[in-house]
Design an enzyme around this catalytic site. Structure first.
Site, PDB file in Angstrom:
ATOM      1  N   GLY A  11       0.810  -0.928  -0.015  1.00  0.00           N
ATOM      2  CA  GLY A  11      -0.041   0.089  -0.114  1.00  0.00           C
ATOM      3  C   GLY A  11       0.758   1.366   0.017  1.00  0.00           C
ATOM      4  CE  LYS A  74      -4.297  -7.000  -7.391  1.00  0.00           C
ATOM      5  NZ  LYS A  74      -5.311  -6.696  -8.231  1.00  0.00           N
ATOM      6  N   GLY A  75       2.076  -8.284  -6.082  1.00  0.00           N
ATOM      7  CA  GLY A  75       3.251  -8.378  -6.843  1.00  0.00           C
ATOM      8  C   GLY A  75       4.321  -9.477  -6.468  1.00  0.00           C
ATOM      9  CB  ILE A 140      -0.391   4.873   6.919  1.00  0.00           C
ATOM     10  CG1 ILE A 140      -1.336   3.668   6.628  1.00  0.00           C
ATOM     11  CG2 ILE A 140      -0.076   5.666   5.768  1.00  0.00           C
ATOM     12  CD1 ILE A 140      -2.828   4.331   6.559  1.00  0.00           C
ATOM     13  CG  ASP A 141      -1.038  -0.020   8.875  1.00  0.00           C
ATOM     14  OD1 ASP A 141      -1.999   0.838   8.607  1.00  0.00           O
ATOM     15  OD2 ASP A 141      -0.932  -1.083   8.193  1.00  0.00           O
ATOM     16  NE  ARG A 176     -27.356  12.825  13.490  1.00  0.00           N
ATOM     17  CZ  ARG A 176     -27.591  13.466  12.439  1.00  0.00           C
ATOM     18  NH1 ARG A 176     -26.565  13.886  11.673  1.00  0.00           N
ATOM     19  NH2 ARG A 176     -28.904  13.260  11.598  1.00  0.00           N
ATOM     20  N   GLY A 184      -5.154   0.939  10.142  1.00  0.00           N
ATOM     21  CA  GLY A 184      -4.076   0.487  11.031  1.00  0.00           C
ATOM     22  C   GLY A 184      -3.747  -1.035  11.172  1.00  0.00           C
ATOM     23  CD  GLU A 236      -7.863  -1.331   8.828  1.00  0.00           C
ATOM     24  OE1 GLU A 236      -8.673  -0.756   7.858  1.00  0.00           O
ATOM     25  OE2 GLU A 236      -6.601  -1.353   8.734  1.00  0.00           O
ATOM     26  CG  HIS A 288      -7.835   3.536   0.491  1.00  0.00           C
ATOM     27  ND1 HIS A 288      -8.940   3.100   0.828  1.00  0.00           N
ATOM     28  CD2 HIS A 288      -7.076   2.568   0.444  1.00  0.00           C
ATOM     29  CE1 HIS A 288      -8.803   1.409   0.715  1.00  0.00           C
ATOM     30  NE2 HIS A 288      -7.491   1.448   0.394  1.00  0.00           N
TER      31      HIS A 288
END
Ligand code: F6P
Length: 366
Positions: A11, A74-75, A140-141, A176, A184, A236, A288
């Site tokens: 990514g 996918k490489g 980024i994680d 709300r 992450g 996530e 993203h």
């Protein structure tokens, strides 16, 4: 004169172009030639996908997001999905072809910029094929164990914090609960850092299984103190005891990646909170956006430092190693160490204590 090749895999993350810039400039200063392999290893499979990198074609790329070389998930040349004449996808090992091209082109070193997956492939090339490889940690994680920080993380946290800041006014106007799901994977670094900085009421991270009752107690507590809205930041990869980790379903991601791609816990939390707190509740997925845009100054500087350090490592023939940030300085660590395990948020770390001290509910006892 040395000839080196650089690739960006997995990514994308803000700062990739700054690494490329730094590698090119530091190499040219040594009178080396630099090539970029497009989309991970594609350039080492097909010479048409190799691009000569010069001062001219990297000028001005440092502040830009993405990667001028392109990237792919996918490489993996050791298990490459290839479509046959009948249109079926077959998994093939094309690593020998990569290695032959690498040798034929006369490359002295491969600088692989990537996260755990790409660095694992790089290590496999080093150990099984004898490729002289140097890793540069990107994600980024921020979940790579051997480095204090990866580039891309600071930008992602800034983006998430800005989004949380903006949610306050709309949540407050409508009394709300707003739930925002951030990236992450199985680590809570982005959620915790942006949740604390953005003044969230609740932060849910994979390292701490949560219970809905605890979240609802925090919301009632808010009400008692005259605050009629709440912001929940959920990583996530976070999960309640009864939810388990939630993955993207068919149609939301490519075939074969459902097991790997997380997503959906934000809406799950929102649906439970809506009932138990009896509050109007909305959820959103930041997705993203966190990977896009110009790198922050911190990420640029880190990426530029990583790139130049990788070139110094190439000069000193330090292969099958990764450049890492250790105590604020550039160090080298064996790739084997770097990919051993994912870095989690330590439960007794200062960030966790800060969150609790300033009244943020982490979804456990509150
Ligand atoms: O590893 C970076 C990351 O953005 C994760 O935070 C996220 O789970 C994943 O990649 C998303 O992958 P994709 O770009 O394939 O959707």
């Amino acid at each position: 004169m040395k000839k080196i090749v650089i690739s960006t895999g997995g990514g994308d993350a803000p700062g990739l172009n700054a690494v490329i810039y730094s590698v090119v400039k530091a190499s040219l200063a040594r009178e080396w030639e630099v090539y970029g392999s497009r989309s991970g290893y594609k350039g080492l499979l097909d010479p048409d996908e190799l691009v000569r990198l010069t001062s001219e074609n990297v000028a001005d790329i440092t502040p830009t997001g993405g990667t001028i070389l392109g990237s792919t998930n996918k490489g993996n040349p050791f298990a490459m999905p290839i479509e046959n004449l009948a249109g079926e996808i077959q998994i093939r090992d094309v690593s020998e072809r990569v290695m032959n091209n690498f040798t034929r082109m006369g490359f002295a070193c491969h600088i692989a910029v990537g996260g755990d997956g790409s660095l694992e492939i790089a290590h496999q090339f080093a150990t099984e094929k004898g490729m002289p490889v140097i890793g540069v940690p990107k994600t980024i994680d921020n979940d790579l164990e051997a480095t204090q920080m990866t580039f891309g993380f600071d930008t992602a946290v800034s983006t998430a914090t800005e989004a949380i800041d903006k949610l306050h006014s709309t949540a407050k106007s409508h009394d709300r609960v707003m739930v925002v799901e951030v990236m992450g994977r199985d680590s809570g670094w982005i959620a915790l850092s942006s949740g604390i900085s953005g003044g969230a009421d609740v932060v849910l991270i994979p390292e701490i299984p949560f219970n809905i009752e605890s979240i609802c107690r925090k919301i009632s507590d808010n009400e008692l103190h005259g605050k009629h809205y709440a912001i929940i930041v959920v990583a996530e990869g976070a999960c309640a005891h009864e939810s388990g980790k939630i993955h993207k379903t068919d149609g939301q991601c490519e075939v074969g990646r459902q097991e790997l791609l997380l997503g959906g816990i934000g809406e799950w939390v929102a649906s439970k909170v809506r009932t138990c707190a009896a509050k109007d509740t909305r959820s959103m997925v930041l997705g993203h956006l966190q990977r896009g845009g110009s790198p922050t100054t911190f990420d640029r500087l880190l990426a530029l430092r990583f790139g130049a350090a990788a070139v110094r490592m190439a000069e000193n023939n330090q292969f099958d190693q990764m450049v890492a940030l250790v105590n604020g300085e550039m160090e080298t660590v064996p790739l084997a160490e770097a990919i051993k395990q994912r870095k989690k948020v330590p439960l007794h770390s200062d960030k966790i204590m800060t969150a609790r001290d300033i009244g943020i509910c982490l979804g456990d006892d509150y």
